[in-house]
Design an enzyme around this catalytic site. Sequence first.
Site, mmCIF file in Angstrom:
data_model
loop_
_atom_site.group_PDB
_atom_site.id
_atom_site.type_symbol
_atom_site.label_atom_id
_atom_site.label_comp_id
_atom_site.label_asym_id
_atom_site.label_seq_id
_atom_site.Cartn_x
_atom_site.Cartn_y
_atom_site.Cartn_z
ATOM 1 N N LYS A 51 0.822 -1.216 0.000
ATOM 2 C CA LYS A 51 0.000 0.000 0.000
ATOM 3 C C LYS A 51 0.851 1.259 0.000
ATOM 4 O O LYS A 51 0.512 2.238 -0.660
ATOM 5 C CB LYS A 51 -0.970 -0.010 1.180
ATOM 6 C CG LYS A 51 -2.061 -1.058 0.990
ATOM 7 C CD LYS A 51 -3.152 -0.979 2.024
ATOM 8 C CE LYS A 51 -4.200 -2.033 1.719
ATOM 9 N NZ LYS A 51 -5.267 -2.092 2.689
ATOM 10 N N LYS B 230 -6.064 -11.190 -6.017
ATOM 11 C CA LYS B 230 -7.243 -11.242 -5.154
ATOM 12 C C LYS B 230 -8.227 -10.123 -5.511
ATOM 13 O O LYS B 230 -7.803 -9.032 -5.930
ATOM 14 C CB LYS B 230 -6.851 -11.187 -3.674
ATOM 15 C CG LYS B 230 -6.560 -9.822 -3.131
ATOM 16 C CD LYS B 230 -6.649 -9.764 -1.596
ATOM 17 C CE LYS B 230 -6.589 -8.298 -1.186
ATOM 18 N NZ LYS B 230 -6.877 -8.014 0.182
ATOM 19 N N LYS C 188 -10.865 -3.983 -3.257
ATOM 20 C CA LYS C 188 -11.456 -2.690 -3.619
ATOM 21 C C LYS C 188 -10.412 -1.738 -4.206
ATOM 22 O O LYS C 188 -10.729 -0.912 -5.028
ATOM 23 C CB LYS C 188 -12.151 -2.047 -2.425
ATOM 24 C CG LYS C 188 -11.198 -1.617 -1.326
ATOM 25 C CD LYS C 188 -11.920 -0.744 -0.331
ATOM 26 C CE LYS C 188 -10.948 -0.199 0.694
ATOM 27 N NZ LYS C 188 -10.286 -1.193 1.530
HETATM 28 N N1 AQP Z 1 -10.409 -11.344 -2.182
HETATM 29 C C1 AQP Z 1 -10.606 -11.745 -0.922
HETATM 30 N N2 AQP Z 1 -10.782 -13.065 -0.663
HETATM 31 C C2 AQP Z 1 -11.007 -13.489 0.615
HETATM 32 N N3 AQP Z 1 -11.081 -12.659 1.678
HETATM 33 C C3 AQP Z 1 -10.914 -11.340 1.463
HETATM 34 N N4 AQP Z 1 -10.934 -10.265 2.286
HETATM 35 C C4 AQP Z 1 -10.716 -9.134 1.563
HETATM 36 N N5 AQP Z 1 -10.553 -9.461 0.261
HETATM 37 C C5 AQP Z 1 -10.666 -10.812 0.160
HETATM 38 C C6 AQP Z 1 -11.185 -10.339 3.712
HETATM 39 O O1 AQP Z 1 -12.225 -9.424 4.044
HETATM 40 C C7 AQP Z 1 -12.056 -9.003 5.398
HETATM 41 C C8 AQP Z 1 -12.228 -7.515 5.508
HETATM 42 O O2 AQP Z 1 -11.105 -6.905 4.912
HETATM 43 P P1 AQP Z 1 -10.825 -5.375 4.925
HETATM 44 O O3 AQP Z 1 -11.452 -4.730 6.074
HETATM 45 O O4 AQP Z 1 -9.368 -5.192 4.646
HETATM 46 O O5 AQP Z 1 -11.693 -4.984 3.688
HETATM 47 P P2 AQP Z 1 -11.279 -4.273 2.437
HETATM 48 O O6 AQP Z 1 -10.386 -3.147 2.826
HETATM 49 O O7 AQP Z 1 -12.545 -3.979 1.703
HETATM 50 O O8 AQP Z 1 -10.473 -5.417 1.679
HETATM 51 P P3 AQP Z 1 -9.672 -5.220 0.380
HETATM 52 O O9 AQP Z 1 -10.559 -5.103 -0.782
HETATM 53 O O10 AQP Z 1 -8.678 -6.317 0.370
HETATM 54 O O11 AQP Z 1 -8.980 -3.828 0.628
HETATM 55 P P4 AQP Z 1 -7.624 -3.323 0.151
HETATM 56 O O12 AQP Z 1 -7.696 -3.261 -1.317
HETATM 57 O O13 AQP Z 1 -7.550 -1.974 0.805
HETATM 58 O O14 AQP Z 1 -6.599 -4.292 0.642
HETATM 59 C C9 AQP Z 1 -10.678 -9.477 5.843
HETATM 60 O O15 AQP Z 1 -10.811 -10.607 6.683
HETATM 61 C C10 AQP Z 1 -10.007 -9.866 4.552
HETATM 62 O O16 AQP Z 1 -9.078 -10.921 4.732
#
Ligand code: AQP
Length: 329
Positions: free
Chosen positions: A109, A192, A195
């Site tokens: 990030k 993966k 967002k």
């Molecule tokens: N692709 C995924 N597959 C399985 N689990 C996932 N999680 C996130 N993406 C996947 C799980 O969701 C939970 C919440 O995560 P978070 O609060 O980090 O949510 P987020 O920010 O919306 O997740 P992102 O999309 O992965 O964000 P960025 O792009 O900012 O990194 C966690 O338990 C996570 O493991």
Amino acid sequence: MLSGIQPTAGSFHLGNYLGAVRQWVALQESHDAFYMVVDLHAITVPQDPEALRANTRLAAAQLLAAGLDPDRCTLFVQSHVPEHAQLAWVMNCLTGFGEASRMTQFKDKSAKQGADRASVGLFTYPVLQVADILLYQANEVPVGEDQRQHIELTRDLAERFNGRFGATFTIPKPYILKETAKIYDLQDPTVKMSKSASTPKGLINLLDEPKATAKKVKSAVTDTDTVIRYDAENKPGVSNLLTIYSTLTGRPVAELERDYEGKMYGALKTDLAEVMVEFVTPFRERTQQYLDDPETLDSILAKGAEKARVVAAETLAQAYDRVGFLPAK
Ligand code: AQP
């Protein structure tokens, strides 16, 4: 059991739901479960204050719509329980700078944002997560695969604290279901679903128009082969679709493979699109119902915070005492 989700993107995506939230719903039946909307984590990247407030309610509404029951679990907003930030400070002081620098999520990030733009909050985000987990003496933490390293850090720091100051914290384990540990982007099934990293076409947001969701499923990237078979290494796109299909319907992957023998990818995508629409349509409606009644929503969150604080305050008091802070009279 403790877990959290960020209120940053508005809608949850399919990875959040299948990787984490779905497990939370099941585990509230068997565990003393604490689930939170992690707004302190959200501000590690810039947030518009009004949007953050709205998205925090929206996240809580989605958790309830997904099936969390405030009578069966403790649902709260992280900033309503000040002990999170307080214990995080103590844990920050136990964390090595090099140790924190090795967290791959921070590296990814901060590389994207540029070193000068990335905040110190983003750097210590995993340590706040350590405090989140330890405050509730969690045995297990249901998360997706991307969080495994942070749970490892939690174990290391809990052991370090216990070793230095005496047994205080439970050593937690990650609870990661193999099948749904990582849901992949529909356009690039080698990364993966996320967002921040996915293209809009590869990301299924649960609150999107069901028609748009169906369209994304139908245009998912597969491969040039024609056989519908689970093979994560050689057929990541098809395997991802089978995982999603199997998890949403409860039908084993082997049964789906048998059913689709001799059929085209199009048939699988059309049926999965229908399954998705059947799932997201009532989810969107339930979310809206909770949003339409913000007083009830806020009161659920207030009760949750009250319950959470009882546990968190007890752990924090113990940790403060072990560290050697003079008790406040
Ligand atoms: N692709 C995924 N597959 C399985 N689990 C996932 N999680 C996130 N993406 C996947 C799980 O969701 C939970 C919440 O995560 P978070 O609060 O980090 O949510 P987020 O920010 O919306 O997740 P992102 O999309 O992965 O964000 P960025 O792009 O900012 O990194 C966690 O338990 C996570 O493991």
